[in-house]
Motif scaffolding. Sequence first.
Motif, mmCIF file in Angstrom:
data_model
loop_
_atom_site.group_PDB
_atom_site.id
_atom_site.type_symbol
_atom_site.label_atom_id
_atom_site.label_comp_id
_atom_site.label_asym_id
_atom_site.label_seq_id
_atom_site.Cartn_x
_atom_site.Cartn_y
_atom_site.Cartn_z
ATOM 1 N N GLU A 1 1.020 -1.183 -0.137
ATOM 2 C CA GLU A 1 0.052 -0.109 0.030
ATOM 3 C C GLU A 1 1.061 1.123 0.100
ATOM 4 O O GLU A 1 1.673 1.384 0.714
ATOM 5 C CB GLU A 1 -0.798 0.037 1.276
ATOM 6 C CG GLU A 1 -2.173 1.183 1.064
ATOM 7 C CD GLU A 1 -2.916 0.999 2.124
ATOM 8 O OE1 GLU A 1 -3.692 1.849 2.682
ATOM 9 O OE2 GLU A 1 -3.069 -0.150 2.613
ATOM 10 N N THR A 2 0.647 1.984 -0.775
ATOM 11 C CA THR A 2 1.466 3.308 -1.121
ATOM 12 C C THR A 2 1.800 4.119 0.070
ATOM 13 O O THR A 2 2.990 4.532 0.558
ATOM 14 C CB THR A 2 1.000 4.113 -2.264
ATOM 15 O OG1 THR A 2 0.576 3.363 -3.378
ATOM 16 C CG2 THR A 2 1.857 5.436 -2.526
ATOM 17 N N THR A 3 0.779 4.423 0.827
ATOM 18 C CA THR A 3 1.088 5.254 1.934
ATOM 19 C C THR A 3 1.621 4.563 3.069
ATOM 20 O O THR A 3 2.802 5.104 3.529
ATOM 21 C CB THR A 3 -0.301 5.485 2.674
ATOM 22 O OG1 THR A 3 -1.093 6.249 1.694
ATOM 23 C CG2 THR A 3 -0.355 6.335 3.925
ATOM 24 N N ILE A 4 1.537 3.434 3.211
ATOM 25 C CA ILE A 4 2.370 2.624 4.145
ATOM 26 C C ILE A 4 3.725 2.438 3.767
ATOM 27 O O ILE A 4 4.876 2.611 4.504
ATOM 28 C CB ILE A 4 1.689 1.226 4.543
ATOM 29 C CG1 ILE A 4 0.154 1.374 5.056
ATOM 30 C CG2 ILE A 4 2.472 0.533 5.513
ATOM 31 C CD1 ILE A 4 -0.674 0.225 5.065
ATOM 32 N N SER A 5 4.056 2.096 2.552
ATOM 33 C CA SER A 5 5.522 1.776 2.236
ATOM 34 C C SER A 5 6.226 3.037 2.332
ATOM 35 O O SER A 5 7.393 3.079 2.729
ATOM 36 C CB SER A 5 5.475 1.266 0.973
ATOM 37 O OG SER A 5 4.827 2.219 -0.105
ATOM 38 N N LEU A 6 5.566 4.204 1.817
ATOM 39 C CA LEU A 6 6.488 5.538 1.828
ATOM 40 C C LEU A 6 6.672 5.861 3.310
ATOM 41 O O LEU A 6 7.540 6.595 3.503
ATOM 42 C CB LEU A 6 5.765 6.326 0.907
ATOM 43 C CG LEU A 6 5.591 6.427 -0.645
ATOM 44 C CD1 LEU A 6 4.805 7.429 -1.290
ATOM 45 C CD2 LEU A 6 6.874 6.303 -1.311
ATOM 46 N N THR A 7 5.676 5.953 4.136
ATOM 47 C CA THR A 7 5.677 6.167 5.380
ATOM 48 C C THR A 7 6.932 5.495 6.196
ATOM 49 O O THR A 7 7.780 5.879 6.768
ATOM 50 C CB THR A 7 4.597 6.100 6.145
ATOM 51 O OG1 THR A 7 3.445 6.750 5.435
ATOM 52 C CG2 THR A 7 4.714 6.367 7.577
ATOM 53 N N VAL A 8 6.763 4.159 5.921
ATOM 54 C CA VAL A 8 8.134 3.421 6.620
ATOM 55 C C VAL A 8 9.429 3.559 6.092
ATOM 56 O O VAL A 8 10.174 3.944 6.969
ATOM 57 C CB VAL A 8 7.610 1.860 6.438
ATOM 58 C CG1 VAL A 8 8.740 0.881 7.075
ATOM 59 C CG2 VAL A 8 6.402 1.349 7.122
#
Length: 426
Positions: free
Chosen positions: A223-230
């Motif tokens: 999921e884009t939001t999760i991967s970029l945040t992490v």
Amino acid sequence: MSNSILYLIKNVFSEPAFLIGMVAIIGLAVQKKKAGAITSSAIKTMVGFLMITTGAQSMGMALLPLQPMLIKVFNLNVKIPEIGNAIGASFTEIGVETTLIFAIGFMVNVLIARFTKFKYVHLSAHVSFFYAGLIAALLKFNTSLNLALIVIIGSILLGIYLTFTCAYIAPLMKHIKGGQGFTIGHSSSIGCLISAGLGKVFGNKDKDLEAIKLPKGFEFLRETTISLTVVMSLIFLIISLISGPSFVVSNVSNGRDIITFSLLSGLNFGLWITVIITGVRMMLAEIVPAFHGISNKLIPNAIPGLDVPLLFPNHPTSVLVGFICSLLAGFVGMTILGLLKYPIIVFPALIPTFFTGAVTAIFGNATGGRRGAIIGSFVNGLILIFGQALLLPLVGSYEPVMRVLSETDYTFYGPLLGRLLRLLGI
């Protein structure tokens, strides 16, 4: 030119949201839609556009705390101007020229689209405004032309640039997931073209960067939001550790410890990519049908040129890989310039490095898979740093903006145009 026309150019047509809203209104009006439907669509288009641009700008700004840490890591004696101050200082000498070139250059773009086979209308007004500034600076500080000739020549150059950068990117869009119905109107165009070419020659498009298999326990990272945040949290943490926790707490994080600071920075990045994703869905749902009216009635077969963040939601891995590779290339280039004792100190500007690195990786991946994304975005970073070093002596008072916002088209075409003007001795 009357004050009322200058007012409209400065305060209405120079606002990208108003421009994109006018496109929606005109496109639906020629389709004879009802006033309520036109109003609703125009508002949704402008709100979606603002979500994209605000999200993109804020996402770029979220990277700026990395700047002092990287300067500390490389032990550099360099001061990067703050964006607001850079813009204010840069337009003191070329404000009138820039505004007129911006407005008339867009009209030239529309006329080229209407009367030639190049049916591309560049709708990224903020991009064309800053490029108008570059053209104005090159003409003013490298020739002895008067205001009228600077505006006439500059407007023609800008109109050609807006048209043909959209034109040579358009055939590549068929390879890009989520790129249907528009082309890219952005000052990373030459980087995208070069990256796609390098990917085709050196890469393997079957090895898609976005299709990397993750262990079952890590599939949530798709999921884009999760991967970029992490990933961004980890990047902030690693660079904080390298630059020194005490330095970060004292000079960067407003007293927060590096773990809290890194997590909040990553979450902030995730917030803005989520805003962009929502804005992309809202704007495309309105602007593409509205543009059909323009395409059918006013400029047959017209294709809109839109900003690069529209591609980010479908390519989260490429966005990160592209940023990192372009940034590494920038430091490699900076080191080479230092060894050569180049008289102008340049430092990778994080905002253009992020956006151009991300989109060049997307195009490199489309034609050459993982290898194409890495090679293309790395070469993009080299163009940014070496091109900036060649460009800065040519732009006079526009230097502060070119230190913080110079994207690939600036650093590639800018030195070529500047040297050509000096060679011609106008």
